[in-house]
Design a protein around this motif. Sequence first.
Motif, PDB file in Angstrom:
ATOM      1  N   GLN A 188       0.823  -1.206   0.000  1.00 37.29           N
ATOM      2  CA  GLN A 188       0.000   0.000   0.000  1.00 37.29           C
ATOM      3  C   GLN A 188       0.862   1.263   0.000  1.00 37.29           C
ATOM      4  OE1 GLN A 188      -2.440  -0.589   3.433  1.00 37.29           O
ATOM      5  NE2 GLN A 188      -3.779  -2.088   2.454  1.00 37.29           N
ATOM      6  N   MET A 189       1.980   1.237   0.730  1.00 35.43           N
ATOM      7  CA  MET A 189       2.874   2.385   0.744  1.00 35.43           C
ATOM      8  C   MET A 189       3.473   2.650  -0.640  1.00 35.43           C
ATOM      9  SD  MET A 189       4.867   1.733   4.353  1.00 35.43           S
ATOM     10  CE  MET A 189       6.111   2.994   4.014  1.00 35.43           C
ATOM     11  N   SER A 190       3.764   1.593  -1.365  1.00 38.18           N
ATOM     12  CA  SER A 190       4.426   1.734  -2.659  1.00 38.18           C
ATOM     13  C   SER A 190       3.469   1.588  -3.837  1.00 38.18           C
ATOM     14  CB  SER A 190       5.528   0.679  -2.783  1.00 38.18           C
ATOM     15  OG  SER A 190       4.987  -0.629  -2.648  1.00 38.18           O
ATOM     16  N   ALA A 191       2.156   1.578  -3.596  1.00 39.35           N
ATOM     17  CA  ALA A 191       1.179   1.392  -4.673  1.00 39.35           C
ATOM     18  C   ALA A 191       1.324   2.425  -5.793  1.00 39.35           C
ATOM     19  CB  ALA A 191      -0.240   1.412  -4.103  1.00 39.35           C
ATOM     20  N   MET A 238       2.935  10.894   2.800  1.00 40.37           N
ATOM     21  CA  MET A 238       1.820   9.957   2.804  1.00 40.37           C
ATOM     22  C   MET A 238       2.276   8.552   3.180  1.00 40.37           C
ATOM     23  SD  MET A 238       0.416   7.284   0.853  1.00 40.37           S
ATOM     24  CE  MET A 238       1.151   7.525  -0.742  1.00 40.37           C
ATOM     25  N   MET A 239       3.398   8.124   2.637  1.00 44.26           N
ATOM     26  CA  MET A 239       3.907   6.783   2.905  1.00 44.26           C
ATOM     27  C   MET A 239       4.227   6.597   4.379  1.00 44.26           C
ATOM     28  SD  MET A 239       6.383   6.452  -0.434  1.00 44.26           S
ATOM     29  CE  MET A 239       7.135   4.926   0.121  1.00 44.26           C
ATOM     30  N   MET A 240       4.920   7.562   4.972  1.00 35.61           N
ATOM     31  CA  MET A 240       5.318   7.419   6.364  1.00 35.61           C
ATOM     32  C   MET A 240       4.135   7.612   7.306  1.00 35.61           C
ATOM     33  SD  MET A 240       8.240   6.505   5.749  1.00 35.61           S
ATOM     34  CE  MET A 240       8.555   6.097   7.466  1.00 35.61           C
ATOM     35  N   GLY A 241       3.155   8.418   6.917  1.00 34.74           N
ATOM     36  CA  GLY A 241       1.941   8.529   7.731  1.00 34.74           C
ATOM     37  C   GLY A 241       1.192   7.217   7.782  1.00 34.74           C
ATOM     38  N   TRP A 242       1.131   6.519   6.653  1.00 31.31           N
ATOM     39  CA  TRP A 242       0.483   5.212   6.609  1.00 31.31           C
ATOM     40  C   TRP A 242       1.244   4.219   7.475  1.00 31.31           C
ATOM     41  CZ3 TRP A 242      -3.976   4.255   3.781  1.00 31.31           C
ATOM     42  CH2 TRP A 242      -4.395   2.920   3.740  1.00 31.31           C
ATOM     43  N   TYR A 243       2.551   4.290   7.426  1.00 35.40           N
ATOM     44  CA  TYR A 243       3.387   3.378   8.206  1.00 35.40           C
ATOM     45  C   TYR A 243       3.214   3.613   9.706  1.00 35.40           C
ATOM     46  CZ  TYR A 243       7.703   1.858  10.474  1.00 35.40           C
ATOM     47  OH  TYR A 243       8.625   1.308  11.341  1.00 35.40           O
TER      48      TYR A 243
END
Length: 256
Positions: A188-191, A238-243
Amino acid sequence: MLNLSLDWGPAAAFVYMMLFARIGAMLMLMPALGEQSIPMRLRLTFALLLTLVLYPLLSGLIPARPQSLGGLIELLFHELAVGIIIGAIIRITVMATQVAGAIVAFQAGLSGAMAADPTQQGMQSAVFASFLSFLGITLIFATDLHHVALAAIYDSYSVFTPTAPIMSEDALQLVLRTVASAFSIGIQMSAPFIVFGLVFNLGAGILARLMPQLQVYFILMPANIMAGLVLFGLLLVMMMGWYLTAFENHLAMWRG
């Protein structure tokens, strides 16, 4: 009073040893707090001090000292096993950054660029994976999620009491779900980069078919790297917020 002092010493040492077995095992594998980049003596000192702080709160949960050596060893291994299971499951969660970084590096054409990863005991990984892993650890401290991790250590005694048997089957199922969840979070982070790679490679293939004499690889490879870096910079927040959200949810599982 003399008998009370003599009886209190071994009992307190036994309780402290049992608490340190679980707390030390969890801190050994806990993200941010158990990284190999932190000196071993500092991690050991922190584990001993944290055990001392939690001693008045958790001493009542530790059962009475077994009379036999076998019972003592069994209880010690029980606490070690619980600490290792919980710490390992939380450690698996942060591997989502490794999955995301590997996919980003592949789609951006930099999968061959390797760097030492301080969060993986100095092992080499893709440069994007190393950056995301180190950034994830930094954000855990910056957002005070390590406080939630310390609270999860305390609350683990209400989930896995020292007198309850180890639920090995449930632990294995939880490990499998955590691995699947870490892989899902990494995807999902790399979608956006997966979509970018599909569109870019499809366009490159069409261009190569339309103009066979054009060296598509040598022309589009720098553009692929540049576009991947720009996209990475735009989507990093966005990626790090999801993480961080996923990491907090896994910690909350041990508190609830």
